[in-house]
Enzyme design. Structure first.
Site, mmCIF file in Angstrom:
data_model
loop_
_atom_site.group_PDB
_atom_site.id
_atom_site.type_symbol
_atom_site.label_atom_id
_atom_site.label_comp_id
_atom_site.label_asym_id
_atom_site.label_seq_id
_atom_site.Cartn_x
_atom_site.Cartn_y
_atom_site.Cartn_z
ATOM 1 N N LYS A 52 9.466 9.082 0.288
ATOM 2 C CA LYS A 52 9.514 7.673 -0.106
ATOM 3 C C LYS A 52 10.479 7.471 -1.276
ATOM 4 C CE LYS A 52 4.953 7.103 1.787
ATOM 5 N NZ LYS A 52 3.507 7.222 1.606
ATOM 6 N N GLN A 96 -1.203 6.564 -2.375
ATOM 7 C CA GLN A 96 -1.105 7.520 -1.271
ATOM 8 C C GLN A 96 -2.502 7.962 -0.839
ATOM 9 O OE1 GLN A 96 1.735 8.494 0.377
ATOM 10 N NE2 GLN A 96 0.410 9.650 1.755
ATOM 11 N N ASP A 119 1.318 -1.784 1.304
ATOM 12 C CA ASP A 119 0.801 -1.237 2.562
ATOM 13 C C ASP A 119 0.033 -2.281 3.369
ATOM 14 O OD1 ASP A 119 1.393 1.496 3.071
ATOM 15 O OD2 ASP A 119 0.111 2.101 1.399
HETATM 16 N N1 GUN Z 1 -1.328 8.184 4.160
HETATM 17 C C1 GUN Z 1 -0.913 8.323 5.438
HETATM 18 N N2 GUN Z 1 -0.229 7.231 5.823
HETATM 19 C C2 GUN Z 1 -0.214 6.391 4.768
HETATM 20 C C3 GUN Z 1 0.339 5.095 4.553
HETATM 21 O O1 GUN Z 1 0.960 4.481 5.422
HETATM 22 N N3 GUN Z 1 0.143 4.577 3.326
HETATM 23 C C4 GUN Z 1 -0.567 5.217 2.368
HETATM 24 N N4 GUN Z 1 -0.727 4.620 1.213
HETATM 25 N N5 GUN Z 1 -1.083 6.412 2.527
HETATM 26 C C5 GUN Z 1 -0.914 6.995 3.730
#
Ligand code: GUN
Length: 281
Positions: A52, A96, A119
């Site tokens: 990211k 996360q 998200d």
């Molecule tokens: N863990 C696995 N996929 C994701 C996601 O799309 N966002 C977040 N915050 N954590 C994750």
């Protein structure tokens, strides 16, 4: 042989467009900013968080990663979220997941300001999605739809079968496909005859986390198969779909790695820019 839905191609398209939007925002004196919070030392999460950061660098988004110890308390985590809620450089906050088991994930997500919820996992934004109102959409389902549309796969009128009912992928993917006028079937671990359902799919989304769950006998010839699974088997990444054999019957198939995972990161960048645009409007 199926057409490969190459995540590099579609993610590059999306990221080029995000980079253009970032340029425009910067001309107006606005630099979009993303904060990523990682609690603990899960190696897979560390990898995602690094990717990211790299994507932010590529498109010109300011990024900051906050790494908290595995034994961080709920109160400390929520205090850090609150500081980011008030931080003017930050437009999007990503917590996360998964969190260490002593932490309450949903409560922590509810502390993220809805207008910085990159998200779309806050109950308010999940509710907006449910009601078909405008708002931030979860990155992985958004990436799946982007890929399908760019590949020219018709969603309107298609029968989409989603396997997996997670809040992150399965549920929002089903809602978003329905919003695009697909007929949807949502399968999960208590579905008695999974194969009977998957054989109906024009679009099959596998988001369970079980290697080789979807085999060639479960796929209608010509179907578009989207593999969201990321499983480590003997040190190798594999999806939920038996790629080698399913690719002989499917019309389209996304590989793992190199498929949906790249789309998730690209859509995250797009969401950061959307939040920055909204928050500075
Ligand atoms: N863990 C696995 N996929 C994701 C996601 O799309 N966002 C977040 N915050 N954590 C994750």
């Amino acid at each position: 042989m199926a057409v490969i839905l190459d995540g590099h191609v579609y993610a590059d398209m999306a990221l080029d467009s995000v980079a253009e939007k970032v340029k425009d925002l910067k001309k107006r004196g606005i630099t979009p900013g993303l904060a990523v919070i990682l609690v603990g030392e899960d190696p897979a999460s560390q990898t995602y968080v690094r990717s990211k950061g790299r994507a932010c660098d590529r498109v010109g988004i300011y990024s900051r990663t906050l790494i908290l110890a595995a034994d961080t308390t709920q109160a400390e985590l929520e205090k850090q979220i609150d500081l980011l809620n008030r931080d003017e450089r930050i437009d999007g906050i990503l917590l996360q997941l998964p969190l260490p088991s002593h932490l309450d994930e949903q409560h922590a997500l509810s502390c993220i300001a809805p207008e910085k919820d990159v998200d779309g996992f806050h109950a308010l934004n999940a509710g907006r999605l449910m009601l078909s109102l405008d708002g931030v959409q979860p990155c992985t389902p958004k990436g799946i739809l982007f890929m399908l549309k760019q590949a020219g796969i018709k969603i309107d009128g298609a029968h989409a079968v989603v396997v997996g009912r997670s809040n992150i992928v399965g549920k929002p993917a089903a809602l978003m496909l329905m919003q695009e006028n697909a007929t949807i079937t949502l399968c999960h671990s208590h579905t008695p005859d999974l194969k009977a359902q998957t054989l109906q799919a024009d679009i099959l989304v596998a988001a369970v986390g079980k290697p080789h769950l979807i085999t060639e006998d479960m796929v209608k010839p010509g179907a578009a198969v989207v593999d969201v699974g990321i499983n480590r088997v003997n040190g190798r990444l594999v999806g939920d779909v038996d790629f080698e054999n399913v690719s002989k019957v499917a019309g389209y198939i996304s590989p793992v790695p190199g498929g949906v995972g790249l789309m998730t990161v690209a859509m995250l960048m797009d969401n950061v820019v959307s939040l920055a645009e909204t928050n500075h409007a």
